[in-house]
Each structure stands twice: as structure tokens, then as C-alpha cells.
Scaffold this active site. Structure first.
Site, PDB file in Angstrom:
ATOM      1  CE1 TYR A  21      78.281 -43.390 -40.768  1.00  0.00           C
ATOM      2  CE2 TYR A  21      80.560 -44.117 -40.752  1.00  0.00           C
ATOM      3  CZ  TYR A  21      79.503 -43.484 -40.140  1.00  0.00           C
ATOM      4  OH  TYR A  21      79.662 -42.942 -38.890  1.00  0.00           O
ATOM      5  CG  HIS A  26      75.595 -38.558 -46.016  1.00  0.00           C
ATOM      6  ND1 HIS A  26      75.068 -37.507 -46.736  1.00  0.00           N
ATOM      7  CD2 HIS A  26      76.277 -37.980 -44.990  1.00  0.00           C
ATOM      8  CE1 HIS A  26      75.418 -36.369 -46.173  1.00  0.00           C
ATOM      9  NE2 HIS A  26      76.153 -36.624 -45.119  1.00  0.00           N
ATOM     10  CE1 TYR A  72      83.469 -41.825 -40.573  1.00  0.00           C
ATOM     11  CE2 TYR A  72      85.595 -41.102 -39.729  1.00  0.00           C
ATOM     12  CZ  TYR A  72      84.615 -42.074 -39.857  1.00  0.00           C
ATOM     13  OH  TYR A  72      84.795 -43.300 -39.273  1.00  0.00           O
ATOM     14  CG  ASN A  74      80.428 -33.543 -41.391  1.00  0.00           C
ATOM     15  OD1 ASN A  74      79.661 -33.809 -42.314  1.00  0.00           O
ATOM     16  ND2 ASN A  74      80.050 -33.574 -40.133  1.00  0.00           N
ATOM     17  CG  ASN A 120      77.570 -30.319 -42.246  1.00  0.00           C
ATOM     18  OD1 ASN A 120      77.317 -29.126 -42.362  1.00  0.00           O
ATOM     19  ND2 ASN A 120      77.072 -31.053 -41.277  1.00  0.00           N
TER      20      ASN A 120
END
Length: 193
Positions: A21, A26, A72, A74, A120
């Protein structure tokens, strides 16, 4: 924090852990947190009670905590709320740095509260803090092209043309966070927007 505050502040860069990631849209909040760490000449250490990477610094004599949740996106709320409680930082002194689909690529905006816009990570933080009344440094990533799912778009790396601009945008966002900490929201918005 409309005017400058003197109490502790918590700056949270949002992102997802893991090398897969690292260069995604993000994770732009993590990039800003890394720049802030470089500027204060310190490195992150694991804060076990919160589940976040954390460094403590001083900015003009004010205690500033810079964090990157190890959960994570969320699930960002739990470590953010744990840090705020542990260091007695009220939600009004929490600054969340995050990617924003509803801003054009490269735009940097400051605001307090408001909706989560389908983000989120913000939804998790609002729930854990039991308020939306925290500060946000929003970094525009633009909308996905065509009919691409926004959830897929944010987890993709920046396009080649965008990658060249990302370091400058991240520096600008770090400047915005420092300005917000120094002069408060209203004055920072007047200078930036």
C-alpha cells in the site's frame, strides 16, 4: 482550535500498513506524517498501548504527537482514540491528514468536522472519538476515471504524471499542518485557501 492553542495536539496521518500500500493514493496521509517526522528530526516508535507508530515533538514550545495507525484504514479510530485518551488530547486538537476524492488532485484544504464523504477511515475515527468535531487536512486525489470503483481507485498507485507532483503536494500538506498548529484553523484557512 480556531485560534492557536497551547495544549497538546495529535496529528494523525492515515494510510494502510504494508509495502503493497506504500505508494497508493490512500496512503498520502502516511507520507505527510513521514515528512513531518523528517522536519523535526525524529523517527517513529511503536506505541503499544494504541497500536500506532508515534513520535513526540515540540513545535514552538507546544507538544505535538505525530502518529500513523498500524491498523488498516477502516479501523483507524481505535488507535486514534487510544492516543487521544492516553495523552489527554481533546478531539478538537486532533488533526487527521487524509486523501480526499472530492478535491482535485493536488489541492490541500483545511476544515473542522463535517461528513466523512464515504471515507471509512474518517468514519472509524468519528465513531471512536464519538464526534466529527476534529480537524482535517484534506489532500485532493481527484475522482476515478470513467466508471472505476472509488474503493479500487484509492488503493492504486498514483499515475506516472501524478507521481512527479506527489512530493511537492506532500510538502505543501505538511506546511499546512504546521501552519494550522501555529496559527489555528481560521488564520490558516485564510492564508491557504
Amino acid at each position: 482550535m480556531t485560534g492557536p492553542s497551547t495544549g497538546p495536539a495529535l496529528v494523525v496521518g492515515l494510510g494502510n500498513p504494508g509495502s503493497e500500500y506504500e505508494r497508493t493514493r490512500h496512503n498520502v496521509g502516511f507520507l505527510v506524517a513521514d515528512v513531518l517526522a523528517e522536519r523535526v528530526g525524529d523517527r517513529f516508535a511503536v506505541h503499544k498501548k494504541s497500536g500506532a507508530d508515534l513520535l513526540q515533538a515540540r513545535l514552538d514550545g507546544r507538544q505535538v504527537l505525530i502518529a500513523k495507525p498500524r491498523s488498516y484504514m477502516n479501523l483507524s479510530g481505535r488507535p486514534v482514540a487510544a492516543l487521544a485518551r492516553f495523552f489527554s488530547v481533546p478531539p478538537t486538537e486532533v488533526i487527521v491528514v487524509h486523501d480526499e476524492l472530492d478535491l482535485p488532485f493536488g489541492a490541500v484544504r483545511l476544515k473542522r468536522g463535517g461528513g466523512e464523504g464515504g471515507h471509512n477511515g474518517l468514519r472509524s475515527i468519528s465513531s471512536a472519538l464519538t464526534t466529527k468535531d476534529y480537524l482535517r487536512t484534506r489532500i485532493g486525489i481527484g475522482r476515478p476515471p470513467g466508471r472505476q470503483d472509488p474503493a479500487d481507485f484509492v488503493l492504486k498507485p498514483f499515475a506516472a504524471a501524478e507521481r512527479k507532483e506527489v512530493p511537492v503536494i506532500v510538502e505543501q500538506a505538511a506546511d499546512a499542518v504546521e501552519l494550522l498548529l501555529r496559527v489555528g484553523l481560521e488564520a490558516a484557512q485564510n492564508q491557504l485557501h
